[in-house]
Design an enzyme around this catalytic site. Structure first.
Site, PDB file in Angstrom:
ATOM      1  N   LYS A  10       0.865  -1.201   0.000  1.00 43.85           N
ATOM      2  CA  LYS A  10       0.000   0.000   0.000  1.00 43.85           C
ATOM      3  C   LYS A  10       0.888   1.234   0.000  1.00 43.85           C
ATOM      4  O   LYS A  10       2.046   1.188   0.418  1.00 43.85           O
ATOM      5  CB  LYS A  10      -0.931   0.034   1.217  1.00 43.85           C
ATOM      6  CG  LYS A  10      -0.259   0.016   2.601  1.00 43.85           C
ATOM      7  CD  LYS A  10       0.266   1.336   3.112  1.00 43.85           C
ATOM      8  CE  LYS A  10       0.918   1.199   4.485  1.00 43.85           C
ATOM      9  NZ  LYS A  10       1.760   2.337   4.842  1.00 43.85           N
ATOM     10  N   MET A 100      11.001  -4.845   4.405  1.00 46.00           N
ATOM     11  CA  MET A 100      10.336  -4.832   5.722  1.00 46.00           C
ATOM     12  C   MET A 100      10.545  -3.472   6.387  1.00 46.00           C
ATOM     13  O   MET A 100      11.624  -2.897   6.306  1.00 46.00           O
ATOM     14  CB  MET A 100      10.898  -5.926   6.608  1.00 46.00           C
ATOM     15  CG  MET A 100      10.507  -7.290   6.112  1.00 46.00           C
ATOM     16  SD  MET A 100      10.580  -8.493   7.420  1.00 46.00           S
ATOM     17  CE  MET A 100      12.298  -8.580   7.705  1.00 46.00           C
ATOM     18  N   GLY A 101       9.491  -2.998   7.041  1.00 49.17           N
ATOM     19  CA  GLY A 101       9.588  -1.707   7.707  1.00 49.17           C
ATOM     20  C   GLY A 101       9.799  -0.575   6.716  1.00 49.17           C
ATOM     21  O   GLY A 101      10.430   0.430   7.020  1.00 49.17           O
ATOM     22  N   GLY A 102       9.230  -0.722   5.522  1.00 48.67           N
ATOM     23  CA  GLY A 102       9.449   0.291   4.490  1.00 48.67           C
ATOM     24  C   GLY A 102       8.291   1.252   4.336  1.00 48.67           C
ATOM     25  O   GLY A 102       8.323   2.129   3.476  1.00 48.67           O
ATOM     26  N   GLY A 103       7.234   1.081   5.130  1.00 47.60           N
ATOM     27  CA  GLY A 103       6.068   1.946   4.963  1.00 47.60           C
ATOM     28  C   GLY A 103       5.157   1.461   3.848  1.00 47.60           C
ATOM     29  O   GLY A 103       4.208   2.133   3.457  1.00 47.60           O
ATOM     30  N   LEU A 104       5.435   0.245   3.336  1.00 53.14           N
ATOM     31  CA  LEU A 104       4.603  -0.325   2.267  1.00 53.14           C
ATOM     32  C   LEU A 104       3.598  -1.331   2.818  1.00 53.14           C
ATOM     33  O   LEU A 104       2.815  -1.912   2.059  1.00 53.14           O
ATOM     34  CB  LEU A 104       5.487  -0.995   1.200  1.00 53.14           C
ATOM     35  CG  LEU A 104       6.457  -0.060   0.475  1.00 53.14           C
ATOM     36  CD1 LEU A 104       7.375  -0.849  -0.452  1.00 53.14           C
ATOM     37  CD2 LEU A 104       5.697   1.001  -0.326  1.00 53.14           C
ATOM     38  N   GLY A 105       3.652  -1.560   4.135  1.00 53.43           N
ATOM     39  CA  GLY A 105       2.644  -2.408   4.777  1.00 53.43           C
ATOM     40  C   GLY A 105       2.778  -3.895   4.481  1.00 53.43           C
ATOM     41  O   GLY A 105       1.793  -4.626   4.611  1.00 53.43           O
ATOM     42  N   GLY A 106       3.968  -4.346   4.139  1.00 46.97           N
ATOM     43  CA  GLY A 106       4.139  -5.763   3.753  1.00 46.97           C
ATOM     44  C   GLY A 106       3.700  -6.738   4.831  1.00 46.97           C
ATOM     45  O   GLY A 106       3.004  -7.719   4.533  1.00 46.97           O
ATOM     46  N   SER A 108       1.624  -6.249   7.366  1.00 49.66           N
ATOM     47  CA  SER A 108       0.169  -6.150   7.552  1.00 49.66           C
ATOM     48  C   SER A 108      -0.563  -6.829   6.401  1.00 49.66           C
ATOM     49  O   SER A 108      -1.596  -7.485   6.602  1.00 49.66           O
ATOM     50  CB  SER A 108      -0.265  -4.686   7.595  1.00 49.66           C
ATOM     51  OG  SER A 108       0.443  -3.995   8.580  1.00 49.66           O
ATOM     52  N   ASP A 141      -2.840  -1.296  10.085  1.00 47.65           N
ATOM     53  CA  ASP A 141      -3.085  -1.297   8.639  1.00 47.65           C
ATOM     54  C   ASP A 141      -3.736  -2.584   8.138  1.00 47.65           C
ATOM     55  O   ASP A 141      -4.053  -2.679   6.949  1.00 47.65           O
ATOM     56  CB  ASP A 141      -1.772  -1.102   7.872  1.00 47.65           C
ATOM     57  CG  ASP A 141      -1.198   0.282   8.081  1.00 47.65           C
ATOM     58  OD1 ASP A 141      -1.916   1.156   8.593  1.00 47.65           O
ATOM     59  OD2 ASP A 141      -0.028   0.480   7.723  1.00 47.65           O
TER      60      ASP A 141
HETATM   61  C1  LIG Z   1       1.287   5.100  10.448  1.00 48.49           C
HETATM   62  C2  LIG Z   1       1.325   3.932   9.485  1.00 48.49           C
HETATM   63  C3  LIG Z   1       0.517   4.360   8.241  1.00 48.49           C
HETATM   64  O1  LIG Z   1       0.287   3.367   7.338  1.00 48.49           O
HETATM   65  O2  LIG Z   1       2.661   3.689   9.171  1.00 48.49           O
HETATM   66  P1  LIG Z   1       3.492   2.499   8.453  1.00 48.49           P
HETATM   67  O3  LIG Z   1       3.719   1.418   9.482  1.00 48.49           O
HETATM   68  O4  LIG Z   1       2.667   2.023   7.314  1.00 48.49           O
HETATM   69  O5  LIG Z   1       4.799   3.099   8.028  1.00 48.49           O
HETATM   70  C4  LIG Z   1       0.651   2.726  10.135  1.00 48.49           C
HETATM   71  O6  LIG Z   1      -0.702   2.966  10.413  1.00 48.49           O
HETATM   72  C5  LIG Z   1       1.319   2.238  11.397  1.00 48.49           C
HETATM   73  O7  LIG Z   1       0.753   0.976  11.645  1.00 48.49           O
HETATM   74  P2  LIG Z   1       1.599  -0.223  12.246  1.00 48.49           P
HETATM   75  O8  LIG Z   1       2.936  -0.306  11.568  1.00 48.49           O
HETATM   76  O9  LIG Z   1       0.698  -1.401  12.257  1.00 48.49           O
HETATM   77  O10 LIG Z   1       1.852   0.327  13.668  1.00 48.49           O
HETATM   78  P3  LIG Z   1       1.735  -0.423  15.034  1.00 48.49           P
HETATM   79  O11 LIG Z   1       2.601  -1.614  15.016  1.00 48.49           O
HETATM   80  O12 LIG Z   1       0.282  -0.531  15.368  1.00 48.49           O
HETATM   81  O13 LIG Z   1       2.410   0.700  15.977  1.00 48.49           O
HETATM   82  C6  LIG Z   1       3.785   0.854  16.183  1.00 48.49           C
HETATM   83  C7  LIG Z   1       3.976   2.034  17.128  1.00 48.49           C
HETATM   84  O14 LIG Z   1       3.809   3.270  16.422  1.00 48.49           O
HETATM   85  C8  LIG Z   1       3.086   4.215  17.197  1.00 48.49           C
HETATM   86  N1  LIG Z   1       1.841   4.557  16.510  1.00 48.49           N
HETATM   87  C9  LIG Z   1       1.342   3.766  15.512  1.00 48.49           C
HETATM   88  C10 LIG Z   1       0.193   4.108  14.842  1.00 48.49           C
HETATM   89  C11 LIG Z   1      -0.480   5.273  15.245  1.00 48.49           C
HETATM   90  N2  LIG Z   1      -1.614   5.662  14.626  1.00 48.49           N
HETATM   91  N3  LIG Z   1       0.014   6.043  16.241  1.00 48.49           N
HETATM   92  C12 LIG Z   1       1.169   5.695  16.878  1.00 48.49           C
HETATM   93  O15 LIG Z   1       1.605   6.415  17.770  1.00 48.49           O
HETATM   94  C13 LIG Z   1       2.876   3.587  18.551  1.00 48.49           C
HETATM   95  O16 LIG Z   1       3.956   3.969  19.353  1.00 48.49           O
HETATM   96  C14 LIG Z   1       2.971   2.098  18.255  1.00 48.49           C
HETATM   97  O17 LIG Z   1       3.423   1.373  19.360  1.00 48.49           O
HETATM   98  N1  LIG Z   2       5.502 -11.603   7.367  1.00 50.42           N
HETATM   99  C1  LIG Z   2       6.102 -10.449   7.690  1.00 50.42           C
HETATM  100  N2  LIG Z   2       6.526  -9.626   6.715  1.00 50.42           N
HETATM  101  C2  LIG Z   2       7.121  -8.434   7.028  1.00 50.42           C
HETATM  102  N3  LIG Z   2       7.353  -8.012   8.262  1.00 50.42           N
HETATM  103  C3  LIG Z   2       6.960  -8.778   9.272  1.00 50.42           C
HETATM  104  C4  LIG Z   2       6.328 -10.034   9.028  1.00 50.42           C
HETATM  105  N4  LIG Z   2       6.042 -10.564  10.201  1.00 50.42           N
HETATM  106  C5  LIG Z   2       6.478  -9.702  11.138  1.00 50.42           C
HETATM  107  N5  LIG Z   2       7.041  -8.624  10.593  1.00 50.42           N
HETATM  108  C6  LIG Z   2       7.587  -7.471  11.344  1.00 50.42           C
HETATM  109  O1  LIG Z   2       6.754  -6.328  11.075  1.00 50.42           O
HETATM  110  C7  LIG Z   2       7.552  -5.149  10.890  1.00 50.42           C
HETATM  111  C8  LIG Z   2       6.786  -4.149   9.991  1.00 50.42           C
HETATM  112  O2  LIG Z   2       6.780  -4.667   8.723  1.00 50.42           O
HETATM  113  P1  LIG Z   2       6.000  -4.053   7.461  1.00 50.42           P
HETATM  114  O3  LIG Z   2       4.526  -4.140   7.659  1.00 50.42           O
HETATM  115  O4  LIG Z   2       6.549  -4.704   6.251  1.00 50.42           O
HETATM  116  O5  LIG Z   2       6.451  -2.550   7.445  1.00 50.42           O
HETATM  117  P2  LIG Z   2       5.682  -1.192   7.511  1.00 50.42           P
HETATM  118  O6  LIG Z   2       4.653  -1.296   8.621  1.00 50.42           O
HETATM  119  O7  LIG Z   2       6.714  -0.165   7.787  1.00 50.42           O
HETATM  120  O8  LIG Z   2       5.073  -1.008   6.181  1.00 50.42           O
HETATM  121  C9  LIG Z   2       8.867  -5.666  10.306  1.00 50.42           C
HETATM  122  O9  LIG Z   2       9.946  -4.847  10.645  1.00 50.42           O
HETATM  123  C10 LIG Z   2       9.001  -7.083  10.910  1.00 50.42           C
HETATM  124  O10 LIG Z   2       9.804  -7.060  12.063  1.00 50.42           O
END
Ligand SMILES: C[C@@](CO)(OP(=O)(O)O)[C@H](O)COP(=O)(O)OP(=O)(O)OC[C@H]1O[C@@H](n2ccc(N)nc2=O)[C@H](O)[C@@H]1O
Ligand SMILES: Nc1ncnc2c1ncn2[C@@H]1O[C@H](COP(=O)(O)OP(=O)(O)O)[C@@H](O)[C@H]1O
Length: 289
Positions: A10, A100-106, A108, A141
């Site tokens: 995403k 992984m951890g690229g903001g592309l939601g892989g 999730s 996500d």
């Molecule tokens: C902000 C987004 C936008 O898409 O960033 P990306 O992860 O895709 O880069 C996401 O919603 C991220 O969702 P996700 O990656 O699932 O975050 P989570 O594991 O739920 O949260 C990781 C940490 O980020 C912080 N967090 C996350 C989401 C949010 N709306 N507010 C926060 O403050 C919290 O400290 C939380 O403990």
């Molecule tokens: N199947 C999986 N694919 C990618 N990351 C995973 C997976 N299972 C657990 N993770 C953990 O979730 C974190 C967030 O991964 P990802 O959703 O790809 O990134 P982002 O939320 O930044 O888009 C990773 O750094 C990794 O440690």
């Protein structure tokens, strides 16, 4: 029989942070669109009563892998409702293409694909709302990937309204550094006071991402990447980074810029799509039953 399912990426076409909640999470207004590009999951339903991940992901213990966690969550929820077939299990393999951890939601997206695919393959018949609620416990996500339509999201990402932004072409680039989501949300200089606006107002304003300025400030590699891409096209961060995307009207325009990319930049070209490739695939699986 082995079945193959897409787990698309995403983009956050825009992302605004409108406040911090008492629990520390941030309220967002963001526009999600899928990419016609992502990981693939190969899922074989089995009767061994277990979830086996045949392709461990480097750096992620199987117990923490969102694929395994999603499958076990569905198993438990279906069992509690009395709809899990006896000894239901699955062997799962993943072709990882998304950083992984690229903001592309892989991660999730992997979780959402497992929920949707196993719900189909096991015949457990849980409602989409139930799958979203299960998915939300794994990550903010996951629900948008489960629903499978581009969406305007509010709250922490769980309040979704379907949307149909233009399906542009994107050059998505990774700067080669990892950006931690909690670190960005914990940054003292993060913009967290954007005004709450209507979706229509947001569509009319230029799109931006409130995480971008702190991420550019803390990671010179991201800064250099955004600066380079901005020479060619409107470009910004997705999610909390580290990936950046540049927007084009045609595939060939995006590919031309990818050709020019400096060697420190890794990237790919993909089209934005409002219907998730996962749901196109689910329709295909349903039609072949
Ligand atoms: C902000 C987004 C936008 O898409 O960033 P990306 O992860 O895709 O880069 C996401 O919603 C991220 O969702 P996700 O990656 O699932 O975050 P989570 O594991 O739920 O949260 C990781 C940490 O980020 C912080 N967090 C996350 C989401 C949010 N709306 N507010 C926060 O403050 C919290 O400290 C939380 O403990
Ligand atoms: N199947 C999986 N694919 C990618 N990351 C995973 C997976 N299972 C657990 N993770 C953990 O979730 C974190 C967030 O991964 P990802 O959703 O790809 O990134 P982002 O939320 O930044 O888009 C990773 O750094 C990794 O440690």
């Amino acid at each position: 029989m082995m079945t193959t399912w897409p787990a698309p990426a995403k983009l956050n076409l825009f992302l605004y942070i409108t406040g911090r909640r008492p629990d520390g999470y941030h309220n967002l207004q963001t526009l999600f669109q899928f990419l016609d590009y992502g990981d693939s999951l190969h899922i074989t339903p089995r009767s061994h009563g277990e979830i086996r991940l045949l392709t461990p992901v480097p750096g992620v213990a199987d117990e923490n892998n969102l694929i395994v966690r999603a499958a076990r969550l569905l198993m438990r929820a279906a069992d509690e409702r009395g709809v899990l077939p006896p000894q239901a299990g699955a062997d799962i393999a993943v072709d990882k293409r998304l950083p992984m951890g690229g903001g592309l939601g892989g991660g999730s997206s992997n979780a959402a694909t497992v929920l949707v695919a196993l719900n189909h393959l096991w015949g457990t018949g849980l409602e989409t709302d139930t799958l979203c609620a299960l998915g939300l416990t794994l990550g903010a996500d996951v629900p948008v990937f489960v629903r499978g339509h581009a969406a305007f999201a509010e709250g922490v990402g769980e309040a979704l309204q379907p949307a149909s932004p233009p399906e542009k072409w994107y050059l998505v680039a990774h700067p080669g550094v990892a950006v931690s989501t909690p670190q960005v949300f914990g940054d003292a200089e993060l913009t967290r006071n954007s005004p709450v606006r209507s979706f229509d107002a947001l569509l009319q304003a230029p799109f931006s991402n409130d995480c971008e300025s702190v991420v550019r400030k803390r990671f010179r590699e991201v800064d250099a990447l955004v600066s380079w891409l901005l020479e060619y096209a409107p470009s910004r961060l997705t999610g909390t980074g580290a990936c950046v995307f540049a927007e084009f009207d045609t595939e060939s325009a995006a590919r031309q810029v990818l050709e020019l990319a400096p060697n420190w930049m890794q990237g790919f070209v993909a089209q934005g799509v409002n219907l998730s490739p996962l749901h196109r695939s689910l329709s295909g699986h349903l039609a072949s039953m």
